[in-house]
Design a protein around this motif. Structure first.
Motif, PDB file in Angstrom:
ATOM      1  N   ILE A 145      -8.190  -6.886  -3.171  1.00  0.00           N
ATOM      2  CA  ILE A 145      -7.814  -5.675  -2.436  1.00  0.00           C
ATOM      3  C   ILE A 145      -9.014  -4.743  -2.351  1.00  0.00           C
ATOM      4  CG2 ILE A 145      -6.292  -3.665  -2.422  1.00  0.00           C
ATOM      5  CD1 ILE A 145      -4.250  -5.388  -3.993  1.00  0.00           C
ATOM      6  N   SER A 146      -9.452  -4.451  -1.126  1.00  0.00           N
ATOM      7  CA  SER A 146     -10.618  -3.579  -0.955  1.00  0.00           C
ATOM      8  C   SER A 146     -10.249  -2.219  -0.379  1.00  0.00           C
ATOM      9  CB  SER A 146     -11.655  -4.253  -0.058  1.00  0.00           C
ATOM     10  OG  SER A 146     -11.083  -4.663   1.162  1.00  0.00           O
ATOM     11  N   ALA A 147      -8.964  -2.023  -0.043  1.00  0.00           N
ATOM     12  CA  ALA A 147      -8.500  -0.704   0.420  1.00  0.00           C
ATOM     13  C   ALA A 147      -7.012  -0.592   0.155  1.00  0.00           C
ATOM     14  CB  ALA A 147      -8.771  -0.515   1.906  1.00  0.00           C
ATOM     15  N   VAL A 148      -6.586   0.596  -0.276  1.00  0.00           N
ATOM     16  CA  VAL A 148      -5.157   0.866  -0.452  1.00  0.00           C
ATOM     17  C   VAL A 148      -4.863   2.250   0.121  1.00  0.00           C
ATOM     18  CG1 VAL A 148      -3.228   0.566  -2.028  1.00  0.00           C
ATOM     19  CG2 VAL A 148      -5.497  -0.109  -2.760  1.00  0.00           C
ATOM     20  N   VAL A 149      -3.886   2.302   1.025  1.00  0.00           N
ATOM     21  CA  VAL A 149      -3.465   3.581   1.598  1.00  0.00           C
ATOM     22  C   VAL A 149      -1.955   3.700   1.410  1.00  0.00           C
ATOM     23  CG1 VAL A 149      -5.329   3.627   3.291  1.00  0.00           C
ATOM     24  CG2 VAL A 149      -3.145   2.583   3.905  1.00  0.00           C
ATOM     25  N   ASN A 189       0.921   5.552  -5.902  1.00  0.00           N
ATOM     26  CA  ASN A 189       0.691   4.170  -6.341  1.00  0.00           C
ATOM     27  C   ASN A 189      -0.653   3.650  -5.844  1.00  0.00           C
ATOM     28  OD1 ASN A 189       3.133   4.052  -7.694  1.00  0.00           O
ATOM     29  ND2 ASN A 189       4.225   3.046  -6.023  1.00  0.00           N
ATOM     30  N   ALA A 190      -0.972   3.953  -4.592  1.00  0.00           N
ATOM     31  CA  ALA A 190      -2.222   3.474  -3.997  1.00  0.00           C
ATOM     32  C   ALA A 190      -3.436   4.026  -4.738  1.00  0.00           C
ATOM     33  CB  ALA A 190      -2.282   3.872  -2.520  1.00  0.00           C
ATOM     34  N   ALA A 191      -3.379   5.306  -5.114  1.00  0.00           N
ATOM     35  CA  ALA A 191      -4.511   5.936  -5.801  1.00  0.00           C
ATOM     36  C   ALA A 191      -4.798   5.254  -7.133  1.00  0.00           C
ATOM     37  CB  ALA A 191      -4.237   7.423  -6.014  1.00  0.00           C
ATOM     38  N   ILE A 192      -3.747   4.947  -7.864  1.00  0.00           N
ATOM     39  CA  ILE A 192      -3.932   4.360  -9.192  1.00  0.00           C
ATOM     40  C   ILE A 192      -4.419   2.916  -9.088  1.00  0.00           C
ATOM     41  CG2 ILE A 192      -2.827   3.906 -11.421  1.00  0.00           C
ATOM     42  CD1 ILE A 192      -0.785   6.156 -10.526  1.00  0.00           C
ATOM     43  N   VAL A 193      -3.941   2.204  -8.072  1.00  0.00           N
ATOM     44  CA  VAL A 193      -4.458   0.848  -7.819  1.00  0.00           C
ATOM     45  C   VAL A 193      -5.930   0.924  -7.431  1.00  0.00           C
ATOM     46  CG1 VAL A 193      -4.314  -1.166  -6.298  1.00  0.00           C
ATOM     47  CG2 VAL A 193      -2.219  -0.130  -7.185  1.00  0.00           C
ATOM     48  N   ALA A 194      -6.269   1.881  -6.555  1.00  0.00           N
ATOM     49  CA  ALA A 194      -7.649   2.013  -6.076  1.00  0.00           C
ATOM     50  C   ALA A 194      -8.614   2.391  -7.193  1.00  0.00           C
ATOM     51  CB  ALA A 194      -7.712   3.054  -4.950  1.00  0.00           C
ATOM     52  N   GLN A 195      -8.154   3.165  -8.157  1.00  0.00           N
ATOM     53  CA  GLN A 195      -9.057   3.559  -9.249  1.00  0.00           C
ATOM     54  C   GLN A 195      -9.176   2.469 -10.318  1.00  0.00           C
ATOM     55  OE1 GLN A 195      -7.025   7.210 -10.464  1.00  0.00           O
ATOM     56  NE2 GLN A 195      -6.320   6.287 -12.373  1.00  0.00           N
ATOM     57  N   GLY A 196      -8.424   1.368 -10.118  1.00  0.00           N
ATOM     58  CA  GLY A 196      -8.546   0.211 -11.003  1.00  0.00           C
ATOM     59  C   GLY A 196      -7.657   0.244 -12.225  1.00  0.00           C
ATOM     60  N   LYS A 244     -12.499  11.240 -10.810  1.00  0.00           N
ATOM     61  CA  LYS A 244     -13.886  10.738 -10.880  1.00  0.00           C
ATOM     62  C   LYS A 244     -13.904   9.227 -10.746  1.00  0.00           C
ATOM     63  CE  LYS A 244     -15.972  14.471 -13.613  1.00  0.00           C
ATOM     64  NZ  LYS A 244     -16.643  14.821 -14.890  1.00  0.00           N
ATOM     65  N   LYS A 245     -13.008   8.568 -11.437  1.00  0.00           N
ATOM     66  CA  LYS A 245     -12.920   7.109 -11.397  1.00  0.00           C
ATOM     67  C   LYS A 245     -12.546   6.632  -9.990  1.00  0.00           C
ATOM     68  CE  LYS A 245     -11.004   3.486 -14.393  1.00  0.00           C
ATOM     69  NZ  LYS A 245     -10.044   3.239 -15.504  1.00  0.00           N
ATOM     70  N   LEU A 246     -11.622   7.350  -9.361  1.00  0.00           N
ATOM     71  CA  LEU A 246     -11.170   6.998  -8.018  1.00  0.00           C
ATOM     72  C   LEU A 246     -12.304   7.138  -7.010  1.00  0.00           C
ATOM     73  CD1 LEU A 246      -8.967   6.240  -5.984  1.00  0.00           C
ATOM     74  CD2 LEU A 246      -8.232   8.644  -5.975  1.00  0.00           C
ATOM     75  N   ARG A 247     -13.064   8.222  -7.128  1.00  0.00           N
ATOM     76  CA  ARG A 247     -14.152   8.444  -6.166  1.00  0.00           C
ATOM     77  C   ARG A 247     -15.284   7.430  -6.359  1.00  0.00           C
ATOM     78  NH1 ARG A 247     -13.620  12.813  -2.977  1.00  0.00           N
ATOM     79  NH2 ARG A 247     -12.221  14.488  -3.647  1.00  0.00           N
ATOM     80  N   LYS A 248     -15.503   7.009  -7.603  1.00  0.00           N
ATOM     81  CA  LYS A 248     -16.570   6.028  -7.872  1.00  0.00           C
ATOM     82  C   LYS A 248     -16.163   4.610  -7.480  1.00  0.00           C
ATOM     83  CE  LYS A 248     -18.875   8.436 -11.705  1.00  0.00           C
ATOM     84  NZ  LYS A 248     -19.142   8.381 -13.184  1.00  0.00           N
ATOM     85  N   SER A 249     -14.868   4.363  -7.403  1.00  0.00           N
ATOM     86  CA  SER A 249     -14.378   3.020  -7.090  1.00  0.00           C
ATOM     87  C   SER A 249     -14.847   2.568  -5.713  1.00  0.00           C
ATOM     88  CB  SER A 249     -12.849   3.013  -7.136  1.00  0.00           C
ATOM     89  OG  SER A 249     -12.347   1.793  -6.648  1.00  0.00           O
ATOM     90  N   LYS A 250     -15.154   1.275  -5.594  1.00  0.00           N
ATOM     91  CA  LYS A 250     -15.560   0.709  -4.306  1.00  0.00           C
ATOM     92  C   LYS A 250     -14.365   0.444  -3.392  1.00  0.00           C
ATOM     93  CE  LYS A 250     -19.782  -1.439  -6.091  1.00  0.00           C
ATOM     94  NZ  LYS A 250     -20.507  -2.718  -6.334  1.00  0.00           N
ATOM     95  N   VAL A 251     -13.155   0.618  -3.936  1.00  0.00           N
ATOM     96  CA  VAL A 251     -11.935   0.399  -3.147  1.00  0.00           C
ATOM     97  C   VAL A 251     -11.638   1.654  -2.324  1.00  0.00           C
ATOM     98  CG1 VAL A 251      -9.457  -0.096  -3.263  1.00  0.00           C
ATOM     99  CG2 VAL A 251     -11.019  -1.172  -4.903  1.00  0.00           C
ATOM    100  N   ASP A 252     -11.486   1.471  -1.015  1.00  0.00           N
ATOM    101  CA  ASP A 252     -11.125   2.595  -0.143  1.00  0.00           C
ATOM    102  C   ASP A 252      -9.724   3.086  -0.487  1.00  0.00           C
ATOM    103  OD1 ASP A 252     -13.425   2.816   1.463  1.00  0.00           O
ATOM    104  OD2 ASP A 252     -12.792   1.136   2.714  1.00  0.00           O
ATOM    105  N   TYR A 253      -9.534   4.417  -0.407  1.00  0.00           N
ATOM    106  CA  TYR A 253      -8.227   4.992  -0.683  1.00  0.00           C
ATOM    107  C   TYR A 253      -7.912   6.070   0.343  1.00  0.00           C
ATOM    108  CZ  TYR A 253      -4.714   8.135  -2.545  1.00  0.00           C
ATOM    109  OH  TYR A 253      -3.610   8.926  -2.664  1.00  0.00           O
TER     110      TYR A 253
END
Length: 392
Positions: free
Chosen positions: A30-34, A42-49, A119-128
């Motif tokens: 998964i490279s993007a979650v919206v 839910n998407a934010a927490i998945v995106a931050q890993g 911070k973790k969410l913004r650093k993640s390579k997964v689009d959110y």
């Protein structure tokens, strides 16, 4: 690499968790979650890993964690066990919410703050990304994390979830409302980012679902609930765990190309059902029809089977004429299993295994249906008794 869109739906968001678990376990990257509303959280927490953290949150959540509602009272409501004591409590709760101009969302905001690591969410390579609607500006907002001001992601997740029954609060002097009023499952956000492989995870909750026209090179996979997920506001542990399990198995149905509408059945060899039906002898066919439907003694047996018996069964289980004989056989088996509650819904089965279970119980079921005068179901049981499944 896949983009995933999570539909809003309050407590129904548990369904997302089961579906995402199945995707992860089966190697989907998964490279993007919206998402919208609970989908945004839910998407934010998945995106931050932090999927494991999210999973633990959902399996332990209660209505008391979200609002000032007793979990036991919620269970009574869900199971329709309403008494005068509960009615009084509900009236007091509604009165308090009315005085406060809406349901207090303090606890929900605390949960968002505890789960989101900006911070973790913004650093993640997964689009959110998320969807909300600004009532102040009278316009919808589809925002990716890079569009949101530093320190404000939790606030905008809250903004995406503001139902009209919630107490209205401002964010930077603006009033927002749930993003479901504009786009409850924001596939278009992924398309605008250039994603070609998209998975939408539906909840079928109230909200605007926008059908999207796509290019031929876009692949959209839909994971959708096989039965109702229940209330969007009432959080009952039993229902939550059931919905997580349903999301998991409904996703497996898509991933593994499982058959069935109610159960999860491994794919069949093509036309196996037609071969099974075609090998029934004339005596077997007349035995199936006897005392259930009217037919002429001189009618050709195979015509009776394919032109009357099977179409009547298809009508009973609400199958379209376009459905195949394989789908008809699966539908008959599912109908009988669900009526009798013979096997656990959440497992993966071979059709042969399910037919054998019905055969073991066929005499008992048949006696009951003859007494109840249910002719079509009686024919279904007789059919199951007569078919030979050794070559399946």
């Amino acid at each position: 690499m896949y983009g995933v869109a999570l539909e809003g739906g309050g407590a129904r968001g548990a369904y997302h968790i089961g579906a995402i678990k199945a995707l992860i376990e089966n190697g989907y990257k998964i490279s993007a979650v919206v998402g919208t509303s609970i989908g945004a959280l839910n998407a934010a927490i998945v995106a931050q890993g932090d999927f494991d953290k999210l999973y633990k949150y959902w399996i332990n959540i209660t209505s008391t964690d979200l609002f000032d509602i007793n979990a036991e009272d919620v269970s009574k409501l869900v199971n329709r066990k309403v008494d005068m004591s509960l009615i009084k409590k509900i009236a007091e709760y509604v009165k308090e919410a009315t005085i406060n101009k809406g349901i207090d969302t303090t606890k929900y905001k605390e949960i968002i703050d505890a789960l989101i690591d900006e911070k973790k969410l913004r650093k993640s390579k997964v689009d959110y990304g998320l969807v909300t609607v600004s009532l102040t500006d009278r316009k919808p907002l589809e925002l990716y994390k890079e569009d949101i001001q530093e320190g404000m992601i939790s606030s905008y997740i809250m903004a995406s979830s503001y139902l009209p029954v919630f107490k209205s609060e401002k964010i930077q002097d603006k009033v927002f409302i749930d993003g479901g009023f504009y786009n409850n499952c924001p596939i278009d956000m992924l398309l605008k980012k250039g994603y070609k492989d998209i998975i939408e995870i539906r909840t079928k909750a109230i909200g605007l679902y926008r059908k999207i026209k796509t290019d031929k090179d876009v692949n959209i996979i839909s994971i959708s609930p096989s039965e109702s997920l229940g209330s969007i506001l009432l959080v009952d542990k039993e229902v939550i765990n059931k919905n997580i399990k349903m999301g998991y198995y409904d996703a497996l149905r898509v991933i593994k190309k499982l058959k069935g509408r109610k159960y999860y059945i491994n794919d069949l060899n093509k036309n196996v059902a037609f071969d099974i039906f075609d090998k029934l002898t004339d005596d077997q066919i007349f035995k199936i029809a006897k005392n259930s439907i009217k037919f002429s003694n001189d009618k050709e047996a195979k015509k009776l089977l394919f032109e009357t018996i099977l179409p009547e069964m298809a009508k009973k289980i609400k199958l379209l004429k376009a459905n195949s004989y394989d789908e008809l056989l699966i539908g008959i088996v599912e109908y009988l299993l669900s009526e009798e509650d013979l096997v656990n819904k959440y497992d993966i089965y071979d059709l042969k295994q399910l037919i054998l279970e019905l055969k073991r119980n066929s005499t008992r079921i048949l006696k009951k249906e003859i007494v109840l005068k249910n002719p079509i179901k009686t024919m279904m049981i007789k059919l199951i008794k007569e078919i030979n499944i050794e070559n399946m």
